[in-house]
Design an enzyme around this catalytic site. Structure first.
Site, mmCIF file in Angstrom:
data_model
loop_
_atom_site.group_PDB
_atom_site.id
_atom_site.type_symbol
_atom_site.label_atom_id
_atom_site.label_comp_id
_atom_site.label_asym_id
_atom_site.label_seq_id
_atom_site.Cartn_x
_atom_site.Cartn_y
_atom_site.Cartn_z
ATOM 1 N N LYS A 143 -4.471 -7.661 -6.915
ATOM 2 C CA LYS A 143 -3.984 -7.357 -8.405
ATOM 3 C C LYS A 143 -4.977 -7.980 -9.339
ATOM 4 O O LYS A 143 -5.485 -9.261 -9.178
ATOM 5 C CB LYS A 143 -2.805 -8.015 -8.925
ATOM 6 N N ASP B 64 -3.006 -3.046 -9.686
ATOM 7 C CA ASP B 64 -3.391 -2.955 -8.085
ATOM 8 C C ASP B 64 -4.645 -2.371 -7.705
ATOM 9 O O ASP B 64 -4.267 -1.256 -7.840
ATOM 10 C CB ASP B 64 -2.191 -2.879 -7.193
ATOM 11 N N CYS C 61 16.101 1.240 -0.111
ATOM 12 C CA CYS C 61 16.355 0.631 -1.479
ATOM 13 C C CYS C 61 17.884 1.322 -1.737
ATOM 14 O O CYS C 61 18.285 2.319 -1.184
ATOM 15 C CB CYS C 61 15.493 1.236 -2.460
ATOM 16 N N CYS D 48 12.848 5.101 -6.666
ATOM 17 C CA CYS D 48 12.176 5.239 -7.837
ATOM 18 C C CYS D 48 11.317 6.480 -7.591
ATOM 19 O O CYS D 48 10.443 6.600 -6.557
ATOM 20 C CB CYS D 48 11.472 4.094 -8.361
ATOM 21 N N CYS E 265 7.501 5.249 -6.808
ATOM 22 C CA CYS E 265 7.516 4.416 -5.975
ATOM 23 C C CYS E 265 6.110 4.165 -5.171
ATOM 24 O O CYS E 265 5.590 5.099 -4.778
ATOM 25 C CB CYS E 265 8.467 4.296 -4.762
ATOM 26 N N ARG F 88 0.115 -16.720 0.339
ATOM 27 C CA ARG F 88 1.167 -16.211 0.266
ATOM 28 C C ARG F 88 1.307 -14.874 1.131
ATOM 29 O O ARG F 88 0.246 -14.334 1.256
ATOM 30 C CB ARG F 88 1.701 -15.862 -1.003
ATOM 31 N N ASP G 121 0.737 2.801 -9.718
ATOM 32 C CA ASP G 121 -0.263 3.023 -8.664
ATOM 33 C C ASP G 121 -0.542 4.312 -8.039
ATOM 34 O O ASP G 121 0.315 5.300 -8.812
ATOM 35 C CB ASP G 121 0.579 2.243 -7.566
ATOM 36 N N ARG H 79 5.351 2.779 -2.498
ATOM 37 C CA ARG H 79 5.596 2.952 -0.883
ATOM 38 C C ARG H 79 6.423 3.984 -0.690
ATOM 39 O O ARG H 79 7.112 4.085 0.261
ATOM 40 C CB ARG H 79 6.274 1.492 -0.217
ATOM 41 N N ARG I 240 -2.463 -10.604 2.085
ATOM 42 C CA ARG I 240 -3.780 -10.409 1.108
ATOM 43 C C ARG I 240 -4.334 -11.431 0.567
ATOM 44 O O ARG I 240 -5.500 -11.844 0.414
ATOM 45 C CB ARG I 240 -3.198 -9.252 0.258
ATOM 46 N N TYR I 241 -3.475 -12.322 0.155
ATOM 47 C CA TYR I 241 -4.052 -13.700 -0.524
ATOM 48 C C TYR I 241 -3.690 -14.795 0.061
ATOM 49 O O TYR I 241 -2.665 -14.872 0.886
ATOM 50 C CB TYR I 241 -3.431 -13.827 -1.912
HETATM 51 S S1 SF4 Z 1 9.730 1.098 -6.461
HETATM 52 FE FE1 SF4 Z 1 10.051 1.812 -4.508
HETATM 53 S S2 SF4 Z 1 10.433 -0.297 -3.296
HETATM 54 FE FE2 SF4 Z 1 10.581 -0.752 -5.636
HETATM 55 S S3 SF4 Z 1 12.816 -0.222 -5.992
HETATM 56 FE FE3 SF4 Z 1 11.879 1.374 -6.334
HETATM 57 S S4 SF4 Z 1 11.958 2.814 -4.357
HETATM 58 FE FE4 SF4 Z 1 12.536 0.830 -3.960
#
Ligand code: SF4
Length: 365
Positions: A323, A316, A109, A113, A116, A100, A279, A118, A96-97
């Site tokens: 960002k 973002d 994971c 979360c 999340c 990097r 997000d 993603r 994206r940049y």
């Molecule tokens: S936000 Fe998503 S990618 Fe990050 S630790 Fe939590 S579940 Fe995993």
């Protein structure tokens, strides 16, 4: 190829297990099964042990225990809220940049979360880890692009790989002359701190590039004695750490919670880096604050915490535009003066101090 080293047998993954553990009431089971059918659930023993099941507003539970509110989609939410796909030239890479790339190695994971970004791509049954050939193609892409100075291992959580595989990946990257920094984004030090043992720390040290670790933590209670010891193992080995947090309703959207978190991070020798505005991931509206609330909190933190504890509040931009800092602005050109000034003359500014009082700053004579 990207072998995962699961030592997480006791992780709670089914709503029925959460009920049996007393973390959710039995009446919620049917809704939570619908949530779990769509979004991965994982609560490690360390995280389960942190939850106060008697507190209906527990800030740790709110981050990891699924909720029926996740079934509610709101306008603007997207399966790819930060536009990774449009910046992915080959599988596993997000460029994206200019200087990097994100290198996405695995799609699992230790914990999942509820906010999340993603969430549509992570967990069992979603995309699998990179194949050997996809890994080679991604590495070739990095080799061919000499502007890439920093590689960010993310994914989901790269520390879910075995130390042996991680060491191989670190060596592959450090052997690329223009790659000078390898940054690892992880939640493992808080979700499963014992995983970050001496072997894992050794795997992250590599000659030829500097390793940085960015810890994802959102509440001071996540920094348990075990988590602090895991971070100390990294830092004592010469690996600097920064933090990433997400501003979340009912978790850390108070000045007291943010203050405690930032102080706890700095006390662990972790420099607060980013505070992300939530997000637009599907089913996460109940956890997002407004931008105005985020700015108000940042303004209040400014006077309460030293510069070492200050964190940058960022958004973002949906669609993959990167960002942007969205913290409050403390400096404004003074309009009336600007109207009178001669062309090319420096303007006078209004500067706001940490108490909210405004002061004038003179133009350069
Ligand atoms: S936000 Fe998503 S990618 Fe990050 S630790 Fe939590 S579940 Fe995993």
């Amino acid at each position: 190829m990207n072998r995962i080293d699961p030592d997480l047998a006791a992780t709670l993954r089914e709503p029925a297990e959460l009920v049996a553990r007393g973390l959710v009431p039995p009446g919620a089971l049917s809704d939570l099964e619908k949530v779990a059918a769509r979004y991965a659930v994982a609560v490690t023993p360390d995280i389960a042990g942190l939850i106060d099941a008697k507190d209906p507003n527990d800030p740790i539970a709110r981050q990891f225990i699924p909720s029926a509110e996740e079934l509610v989609a709101t306008p603007g939410e997207s399966a790819d809220p930060i536009g990774d796909h449009r910046h992915s030239p080959v599988a596993g890479i997000v460029h994206r940049y200019p200087d990097r790339v994100l290198f996405k190695l695995v799609h699992v994971c230790a914990v999942y979360c509820r906010f999340c970004f993603r969430r549509e791509m992570v967990g069992p049954g979603k995309e699998s880890a990179l194949s050997d050939s996809a890994y080679s193609s991604a590495l070739d892409y990095i080799r061919r692009h000499s502007e890439i100075w920093e590689v960010i291992l993310t994914g989901v959580d790269p520390l879910m790989l075995s130390p042996r595989r991680l060491a191989e990946i670190m060596a592959d990257l450090a052997a690329i002359e223009h790659v000078r920094i390898i940054r690892i984004h992880t939640r493992v030090p808080v979700a499963d701190p014992s995983r970050l043992n001496a072997e894992m720390v050794a795997a992250l040290k590599v000659s030829g590039a500097a390793t940085w670790v960015a810890l994802h933590a959102n509440h001071a209670r996540e920094l348990t004695e075990e988590a602090r010891a895991a971070c100390a193992r990294l830092i004592d080995a010469g690996i600097p750490m920064v933090s990433q947090s997400v501003l979340l309703c009912g978790v850390n959207d108070s000045v007291e919670a943010l203050e405690q978190l930032m102080r706890a991070l700095v006390a662990c020798r972790i420099k607060p880096y980013y505070l992300h505005h939530g997000d637009l991931a599907p089913g996460t509206a109940h956890l997002r604050t407004t931008l105005a609330r985020g700015q108000e909190l940042m303004r209040k933190l400014r006077g309460r915490l030293s510069g070492l504890c200050q964190v940058e509040y960022v958004l973002d931009i949906p669609g993959g535009h990167g960002k942007s800092p969205v913290g409050p602005n403390y400096l404004q050109a003074e309009d009336s003066f600007a109207r009178e000034r001669e062309p090319r003359e420096e303007t006078r500014y209004r500067v706001t101090d940490y108490c909210g009082d405004v002061h004038l700053y003179p133009p350069k004579p």
